[in-house]
Design an enzyme around this catalytic site. Structure first.
Site, PDB file in Angstrom:
ATOM      1  N   GLY A  34       0.816  -1.203   0.000  1.00 39.54           N
ATOM      2  CA  GLY A  34       0.000   0.000   0.000  1.00 39.54           C
ATOM      3  C   GLY A  34       0.850   1.252   0.000  1.00 39.54           C
ATOM      4  N   LYS A  46       3.224  -0.876  -9.946  1.00 38.89           N
ATOM      5  CA  LYS A  46       3.383   0.560  -9.669  1.00 38.89           C
ATOM      6  C   LYS A  46       4.854   0.945  -9.616  1.00 38.89           C
ATOM      7  CE  LYS A  46       4.886   0.680  -5.235  1.00 38.89           C
ATOM      8  NZ  LYS A  46       5.925   1.544  -4.622  1.00 38.89           N
ATOM      9  N   SER A  69       9.979   8.437  -3.313  1.00 38.22           N
ATOM     10  CA  SER A  69       9.903   7.096  -3.887  1.00 38.22           C
ATOM     11  C   SER A  69      11.220   6.759  -4.569  1.00 38.22           C
ATOM     12  CB  SER A  69       8.760   7.023  -4.911  1.00 38.22           C
ATOM     13  OG  SER A  69       8.934   5.919  -5.781  1.00 38.22           O
ATOM     14  N   SER A  98       2.889   3.746   1.314  1.00 31.92           N
ATOM     15  CA  SER A  98       3.559   3.925   2.608  1.00 31.92           C
ATOM     16  C   SER A  98       5.046   4.146   2.401  1.00 31.92           C
ATOM     17  CB  SER A  98       3.344   2.682   3.486  1.00 31.92           C
ATOM     18  OG  SER A  98       3.669   1.499   2.755  1.00 31.92           O
TER      19      SER A  98
END
Length: 327
Positions: free
Chosen positions: A134, A189, A252, A136
């Site tokens: 998820g 993703k 990220s 995070s």
């Protein structure tokens, strides 16, 4: 089973963050580090080098002894996707039958094209595989900032009990039985975040970034449907939620890696290269897609850039010159 004793395998940023989360939920936590030197340093400083300024909770025991780590009601494996098989094999014969083993990595194993719970099932045949994924970031979670994720297991009761064991006011796992859907969102993703990073690194603008994320999500959905994922999973936290987060900030690793590529840096010089799961997942994702005739032009372009068969400029041109079609 209430899962009072939980082991976290992997003392990096994400492992340390999840150890803190689990300890704050009132569980007795063992945090396993790969080597004795790291374990000793963590025991002394109570602070991971990957999370400076954030202390481990007092009820976390640090060890490098895998046999000590195996004394748990449930295990979270928090290592990179490509290392998950090695760590699972190391603990498999030490775990009591029926122990839940939760993969906390987002990826597809290179070479075998297996998802994380498939690797666990193959290596620890008496374990109960599950997946946590998820939107995070380790730093946010470790600091106790509000975070919501998805925890999936084939058995609904197991997923619910694990959620109760890990959840708190600031860490909110939603349970699911759509294991494959959760795994697909996390794996795809990462690849798409590299593409979004390239767009940012090339300075192509906010409009291009929005288009890339939207069309990338369409690819994720096509892939997910072909592999039996539920629509609500793909549009939920572990799908759309994680995609939005990973495609929007240099926090990220995959996005930062893509930015470096977009700026013309070599693969070997790009920051976070070894930690960007998307570069290892991309070829496996594209191979699985081709096997079922799934159209994933963005993922395919990223895989081509990563294996050196296409330049960044050529990849961008290939996407911009695709035939016009109905959305």
């Amino acid at each position: 089973m209430s899962f009072e004793r939980i082991t976290v395998l992997g003392a990096g940023a994400w492992g340390s963050a999840l150890a803190n989360v689990t300890a704050r939920a009132g569980r007795t936590v063992t945090l396993w580090a790969r080597d004795a030197k790291t374990a000793a340093a963590l025991t002394k400083s109570r602070e991971s080098a990957r999370l400076p300024g954030i202390k481990l909770e007092n009820n976390i025991e640090v060890t490098a002894d895998i046999s000590v780590a195996a004394r748990a009601d449930a295990v979270l494996i928090v290592v990179p996707a490509q290392a998950l098989r090695e760590v699972t094999l190391a603990i498999a014969d030490l775990l009591p039958s029926g122990t839940p083993v939760v993969a906390c990595a987002k990826g597809i194993e290179r070479g075998s094209d297996k998802f994380m719970t498939e690797v666990i099932a193959e290596c620890a045949q008496t374990a109960l595989p599950a997946i946590l994924s998820g939107p995070s970031f380790a730093d946010d979670v470790a600091r106790g900032l509000p975070t919501a994720v998805t925890l999936a297991a084939k058995d609904l009761g197991l997923a619910e009990r694990l959620t109760q064991a890990l959840g708190s006011a600031t860490f909110r796992p939603y349970h699911s039985t759509d294991v494959r859907g959760v795994e697909i969102g996390g794996a795809a993703k990462n690849v798409l975040a590299i593409a979004a990073g390239i767009v940012a690194g090339r300075g192509l603008g906010a409009s291009a970034a929005a288009a890339l994320t939207t069309r990338g999500f369409a690819e994720l959905v096509r892939f997910g449907r072909a592999y039996g994922a539920r629509p609500e999973t793909l549009t939920g936290l572990s799908g759309l939620g994680d995609l939005v987060l990973s495609c929007s900030t240099p926090q990220s690793r995959n996005f930062s890696f893509g930015i470096a590529l977009g700026k013309g840096e070599k693969l070997s010089d790009a920051p976070h290269g070894k930690l960007a799961e998307g570069q290892f997942t991309a070829p496996a994702l594209v191979e699985l897609a081709r096997g079922r005739g799934i159209d994933m032009p963005i993922a395919a372009a990223i895989a081509a850039v990563l294996d050196g068969s296409m330049s960044v400029n050529a990849a961008i041109e290939s996407l911009l010159t695709r035939p016009f079609r109905e959305e």
